[in-house]
Motif scaffolding. Structure first.
Motif, PDB file in Angstrom:
ATOM      1  N   SER A   1      40.848  43.881  27.097  1.00  0.00           N
ATOM      2  CA  SER A   1      39.973  42.836  27.633  1.00  0.00           C
ATOM      3  C   SER A   1      40.535  42.254  28.924  1.00  0.00           C
ATOM      4  O   SER A   1      39.805  42.020  29.903  1.00  0.00           O
ATOM      5  CB  SER A   1      39.797  41.741  26.580  1.00  0.00           C
ATOM      6  OG  SER A   1      39.039  40.671  27.091  1.00  0.00           O
ATOM      7  N   LEU A   2      41.859  42.043  28.937  1.00  0.00           N
ATOM      8  CA  LEU A   2      42.492  41.498  30.145  1.00  0.00           C
ATOM      9  C   LEU A   2      42.411  42.487  31.310  1.00  0.00           C
ATOM     10  O   LEU A   2      42.202  42.080  32.466  1.00  0.00           O
ATOM     11  CB  LEU A   2      43.953  41.136  29.847  1.00  0.00           C
ATOM     12  CG  LEU A   2      44.160  39.966  28.872  1.00  0.00           C
ATOM     13  CD1 LEU A   2      45.632  39.791  28.557  1.00  0.00           C
ATOM     14  CD2 LEU A   2      43.603  38.680  29.473  1.00  0.00           C
ATOM     15  N   ASN A   3      42.582  43.803  31.021  1.00  0.00           N
ATOM     16  CA  ASN A   3      42.448  44.814  32.085  1.00  0.00           C
ATOM     17  C   ASN A   3      41.042  44.805  32.667  1.00  0.00           C
ATOM     18  O   ASN A   3      40.849  44.922  33.886  1.00  0.00           O
ATOM     19  CB  ASN A   3      42.781  46.202  31.527  1.00  0.00           C
ATOM     20  CG  ASN A   3      44.276  46.375  31.300  1.00  0.00           C
ATOM     21  OD1 ASN A   3      45.090  45.766  32.006  1.00  0.00           O
ATOM     22  ND2 ASN A   3      44.647  47.220  30.338  1.00  0.00           N
ATOM     23  N   HIS A   4      40.056  44.670  31.772  1.00  0.00           N
ATOM     24  CA  HIS A   4      38.674  44.628  32.258  1.00  0.00           C
ATOM     25  C   HIS A   4      38.445  43.387  33.129  1.00  0.00           C
ATOM     26  O   HIS A   4      37.822  43.474  34.197  1.00  0.00           O
ATOM     27  CB  HIS A   4      37.725  44.623  31.058  1.00  0.00           C
ATOM     28  CG  HIS A   4      36.287  44.500  31.442  1.00  0.00           C
ATOM     29  ND1 HIS A   4      35.581  45.517  32.054  1.00  0.00           N
ATOM     30  CD2 HIS A   4      35.418  43.451  31.319  1.00  0.00           C
ATOM     31  CE1 HIS A   4      34.355  45.114  32.296  1.00  0.00           C
ATOM     32  NE2 HIS A   4      34.224  43.873  31.845  1.00  0.00           N
ATOM     33  N   ARG A   5      38.970  42.254  32.676  1.00  0.00           N
ATOM     34  CA  ARG A   5      38.835  41.030  33.471  1.00  0.00           C
ATOM     35  C   ARG A   5      39.567  41.157  34.793  1.00  0.00           C
ATOM     36  O   ARG A   5      39.093  40.678  35.832  1.00  0.00           O
ATOM     37  CB  ARG A   5      39.380  39.838  32.676  1.00  0.00           C
ATOM     38  CG  ARG A   5      38.530  39.453  31.473  1.00  0.00           C
ATOM     39  CD  ARG A   5      39.160  38.331  30.678  1.00  0.00           C
ATOM     40  NE  ARG A   5      39.347  37.153  31.510  1.00  0.00           N
ATOM     41  CZ  ARG A   5      40.007  36.064  31.130  1.00  0.00           C
ATOM     42  NH1 ARG A   5      40.563  36.036  29.907  1.00  0.00           N
ATOM     43  NH2 ARG A   5      40.134  35.033  31.936  1.00  0.00           N
ATOM     44  N   LEU A   6      40.735  41.863  34.781  1.00  0.00           N
ATOM     45  CA  LEU A   6      41.489  42.054  36.029  1.00  0.00           C
ATOM     46  C   LEU A   6      40.716  42.918  37.012  1.00  0.00           C
ATOM     47  O   LEU A   6      40.710  42.653  38.229  1.00  0.00           O
ATOM     48  CB  LEU A   6      42.851  42.700  35.700  1.00  0.00           C
ATOM     49  CG  LEU A   6      43.775  42.952  36.889  1.00  0.00           C
ATOM     50  CD1 LEU A   6      44.127  41.632  37.571  1.00  0.00           C
ATOM     51  CD2 LEU A   6      45.049  43.672  36.447  1.00  0.00           C
ATOM     52  N   SER A   7      40.040  43.960  36.474  1.00  0.00           N
ATOM     53  CA  SER A   7      39.254  44.810  37.376  1.00  0.00           C
ATOM     54  C   SER A   7      38.094  44.035  37.986  1.00  0.00           C
ATOM     55  O   SER A   7      37.667  44.315  39.111  1.00  0.00           O
ATOM     56  CB  SER A   7      38.732  46.030  36.602  1.00  0.00           C
ATOM     57  OG  SER A   7      37.834  45.618  35.577  1.00  0.00           O
ATOM     58  N   GLN A   8      37.580  43.057  37.221  1.00  0.00           N
ATOM     59  CA  GLN A   8      36.474  42.266  37.738  1.00  0.00           C
ATOM     60  C   GLN A   8      36.903  41.321  38.852  1.00  0.00           C
ATOM     61  O   GLN A   8      36.092  40.966  39.716  1.00  0.00           O
ATOM     62  CB  GLN A   8      35.835  41.460  36.592  1.00  0.00           C
ATOM     63  CG  GLN A   8      35.164  42.333  35.530  1.00  0.00           C
ATOM     64  CD  GLN A   8      34.004  43.133  36.105  1.00  0.00           C
ATOM     65  OE1 GLN A   8      33.196  42.621  36.862  1.00  0.00           O
ATOM     66  NE2 GLN A   8      33.940  44.413  35.750  1.00  0.00           N
ATOM     67  N   VAL A   9      38.140  40.927  38.889  1.00  0.00           N
ATOM     68  CA  VAL A   9      38.620  40.004  39.928  1.00  0.00           C
ATOM     69  C   VAL A   9      39.385  40.728  41.036  1.00  0.00           C
ATOM     70  O   VAL A   9      39.983  40.093  41.912  1.00  0.00           O
ATOM     71  CB  VAL A   9      39.523  38.916  39.299  1.00  0.00           C
ATOM     72  CG1 VAL A   9      38.737  38.091  38.312  1.00  0.00           C
ATOM     73  CG2 VAL A   9      40.753  39.530  38.624  1.00  0.00           C
TER      74      VAL A   9
ATOM     75  N   GLN B   1      35.449  42.104  44.231  1.00  0.00           N
ATOM     76  CA  GLN B   1      34.958  40.815  44.714  1.00  0.00           C
ATOM     77  C   GLN B   1      34.138  40.995  45.983  1.00  0.00           C
ATOM     78  O   GLN B   1      33.082  40.366  46.157  1.00  0.00           O
ATOM     79  CB  GLN B   1      36.146  39.874  44.973  1.00  0.00           C
ATOM     80  CG  GLN B   1      36.859  39.397  43.724  1.00  0.00           C
ATOM     81  CD  GLN B   1      36.027  38.383  42.960  1.00  0.00           C
ATOM     82  OE1 GLN B   1      35.304  37.598  43.553  1.00  0.00           O
ATOM     83  NE2 GLN B   1      36.103  38.436  41.635  1.00  0.00           N
TER      84      GLN B   1
END
Length: 445
Positions: free
Chosen positions: A295-303, A308
């Motif tokens: 989940s954190l990797n996915h959130r990191l890819s989103q930011v 961006q």
């Protein structure tokens, strides 16, 4: 003497018996047995005496079956009896309901009195009881160091949990000094605070043998102990005040030892169970951590800056399209605004307003004429109907059907022959004129 009631002997004995049984009821009595007779019927007959007096007694077989002693002359006993009178002989007697040895009987009375007192003070209430620790590493034993109870306890502890540490507080468990030894041992164990729980133990015996554990000083020491206490005094049928006050009561010393010692095999099973539960918990935690990492990797890819930038470009394109659409709608509004204003000006001109008012006035005039016509027609219909009704009830209509109206010269209508006299001039009104006449004769029907 003639007016005074004279009693029969049987009446007197009956009255005396009633007075004795109702007034004195049940009494406790301590005395020496004499003249003891065990009748063939199963009943016992005896006398109880002291140095100054004696009283006859009877104990029926229904009650004497429960007596644990064998009565004999010269024996001191404690009895509970009802005061009565044997009517056939007029003998004062006691009907014994309960009998026991005088020494043990007095002890039972003391036991019951102290038990009731401590119960009223709340020393037996459950909310005062302390919980026994589930894991006990050191146990203190208050007992005789040479008695059978300590040996039984040590055997049980060694078999069930060899690693358990044991501290013995040696005391006397019988005799006058025993109550002070037990009280001192409880106080000493609380001061040292070197054990997790205390075990008070003694083997079985008579009420007198166990009396040290019924002493008030011992019961109050147990109640005031900060260390949890397990009482294992006597056999299963023996119950002392220490059992009531203690935090937990065991039926025997060996049973008390089992309560404070966890079985080694059972502890191994518990450890294996805990190990299995820990393995499952670690696996579940690793699974949750892996899921969290994804989940954190996915959130990191989103930011990520590139992501961006793409998001910002997409948002910029969306805003550009919305702005173009808004500009186009505004231009169309500006383009058609002169035509719209011209139409509004035409609609608002005085000539157009006058024309609209004239049209409205013509409509109102037409509506007024129609309303007047409808009202006139309705009035005509009502008038015609009223004329018809009036014609129906009019005297002229009656005359037209062949009837006539007779009046005097003064114009008064003639209703009866009494209104006329001979030679009186009258006028007869018919449908097409009036006839002048004179009355020549009057005949009644």
């Amino acid at each position: 003497m003639a007016q005074q009631h004279i009693l029969q002997v049987s009446e007197l004995t009956k009255k005396v018996r009633f007075i004795l049984e109702s007034e004195l009821n049940t009494v406790w009595l301590c005395g020496e047995i004499s003249n003891f007779i065990a009748a063939s019927s199963g009943h016992w007959y005896l006398s109880l005496k002291d140095q100054k007096s004696q009283v006859r007694c009877a104990m029926f077989k229904g009650n004497n079956r429960r007596v644990s002693i064998q009565p004999q002359n010269g024996q001191q006993v404690l009895v509970r009896a009802k005061v009565s009178l044997y009517e056939p002989r007029g003998d004062f007697q006691l009907i014994i309901e309960q009998m026991e040895s005088a020494g043990e009987g007095l002890l039972r009375q003391q036991y019951q009195l102290l038990k009731d007192q401590l119960h009223k003070e709340g020393l037996f209430e459950l909310y005062h009881k302390q919980a026994i620790p589930k894991l006990i590493e050191t146990v203190g034993i208050i007992t005789s160091p040479t008695g059978a109870a300590v040996k039984d306890i040590m055997n049980v502890l060694k078999r069930r949990n060899p690693l358990l540490k044991v501290i013995v507080y040696p005391v006397l468990v019988q005799g006058e000094q025993a109550k002070y030894d037990i009280t001192h041992a409880i106080t000493l164990a609380n001061q040292r605070n070197e054990v997790d729980a205390l075990l008070i133990a003694r083997g079985g015996g008579s009420l007198e043998d166990l009396w040290a554990f019924n002493e008030e000083i011992v019961a109050r020491a147990i109640f005031q102990s900060a260390l949890p206490i397990i009482s294992g005094v006597g056999h299963e049928i023996d119950t002392t005040l220490s059992d009531y006050v203690a935090d937990l009561r065991a039926p025997t010393p060996s049973a008390a030892a089992e309560l404070v010692s966890a079985d080694t095999e059972e502890r191994i099973k518990n450890l294996l169970s805990l190990s299995k539960r820990a393995h499952i918990a670690i696996g579940q935690q690793l699974k949750r951590s892996s899921h969290l990492l994804g989940s954190l990797n996915h959130r990191l890819s989103q930011v990520h800056p590139e992501q961006q930038l793409r998001n910002k470009q997409q948002k910029s394109d969306d805003l550009t399209l919305r702005l173009q659409g808004l500009i186009s709608r505004k231009l169309n509004q500006v383009k058609h605004q002169p035509t719209y204003l011209e139409q509004r000006l035409i609609n608002a001109s005085p000539a157009n307003k006058v024309k609209q008012k004239l049209q409205y006035a013509a409509q109102l005039n037409t509506q007024l004429i129609r309303a007047q016509q409808r009202l006139l027609m309705a009035k005509r219909e009502v008038f015609s109907h009223q004329c018809e009704q009036l014609h129906i009830v009019s005297p002229l209509a009656t005359i037209a059907r062949g009837y006539s109206i007779t009046r005097t010269e003064q114009g008064k209508m003639v209703k009866s022959i009494k209104d006329l006299e001979i030679e009186t001039s009258i006028k007869v009104e018919v449908s097409d004129g009036v006839i002048d006449a004179k009355v020549l004769a009057v005949k009644a029907n």
